[in-house]
Enzyme design. Structure first.
Site: not given
Ligand code: DGL
Length: 276
Positions: A12-13, A197
């Site tokens: 994940d980011s 998130h």
């Molecule tokens: N957790 C991520 C998602 O599901 C990315 C959030 C992000 O880095 O903006 O989109």
């Protein structure tokens, strides 16, 4: 015979993918896992297609270099903007034996079990919303029967990444986006938390989602879908080692990651900093 260490990669980011990892480990504790959070470059949600594709490709290559045969993009933004290109271009060319899976398809497959009105709300990052991945995938499984309204929530990920879950600003932005969504379609009876998130903001989200509305959280859904995938693909399953371990890597400070991720996972953990 001692099996080689070939973990399942979860990417994940930032911290959001931990909501997926936690469910996967609970459902499939026997496997080895590597979690990789690109905390140094989060958020991805406001970045262009090319940049998200590039960052995601770097992360997947890193996980492959760490002997992952299977990688889960535990990130909707990466699943929306990079998954298809990785599956269609990068894997056949460079890693024909390896697999990368996303979180959008398994979530969409659950929708018919949730909705009665046929009106779906999707909360996601700007990138996920603009990609139209959810409306397109939903149309594939249901034709035109379901109505999809999306709301981009660009402030939510920064609140999570900066540990501001209890800040009044979190309350303000969560209320604002949820009100916008229901103002645009009051018939919505199912809301997809289309960003990994967002479950970390669940307490606040639940304050503003109408009581009769069902909330689809991705962790358990993705975990179940992975379990099913491994049964249907024994050739991949056999390549995944099973010693029940989890290792954590971040592109930012390992200390910060250990504190935050440890709190969320519910036990102390150690993390290593790496560069992509
Ligand atoms: N957790 C991520 C998602 O599901 C990315 C959030 C992000 O880095 O903006 O989109």
């Amino acid at each position: 015979m001692q099996q080689n260490y070939q973990p399942i990669g979860v990417f994940d980011s930032g911290y959001g993918g931990l909501t997926i990892l936690k469910s996967i480990v609970a459902r499939l504790p026997q496997y080895d896992y590597i979690y990789l959070g690109d905390n140094a470059r989060t958020p991805y949600g406001s970045r262009s297609f090319d940049v998200v594709y590039d960052y995601t490709r770097q992360a997947v290559s890193k996980l492959f270099s760490m002997d992952c045969r299977l990688v889960i993009l535990a990130c909707n933004t990466a699943s929306a903007k990079a998954l298809r290109s990785i599956q269609q271009n990068d894997l056949p060319l460079n890693y024909p034996e390896r697999r990368v899976l996303g979180v959008i398809r398994p979530s969409v497959e659950q929708i018919p079990l949730y909705t009665k009105t046929g009106h779906i709300g999707v909360l996601g990052t700007a990138g996920t919303v603009l990609s139209e991945s959810y409306p397109l995938e939903i149309a594939k499984i249901s034709g035109e029967h379901l109505s999809v309204t999306q709301e981009a929530c660009p402030m939510w990920v920064p609140l999570v990444e900066n540990d501001e879950l209890d800040n009044p600003a979190a309350d303000y932005f969560v209320r604002k986006n949820i009100r916008n969504l229901f103002r645009r379609d009051p018939k919505i009876d199912t809301v997809i938390l289309g960003c990994t998130h967002y479950p970390l903001l669940r307490k606040t989200i639940d304050k503003y989602i109408p009581l009769h509305v069902k909330v689809l959280e991705q962790g358990p859904v993705v975990a179940e879908s992975l379990a099913d995938y491994l049964v249907r693909h024994p050739e991949i399953d056999q390549q995944c080692s099973k010693r029940g371990s989890v290792r954590y890597f971040t592109t930012e400070s390992a200390d910060n990651f250990e504190t935050r991720a440890g709190l969320f996972m519910g036990h102390p953990l150690s993390a290593e900093k790496i560069q992509l």
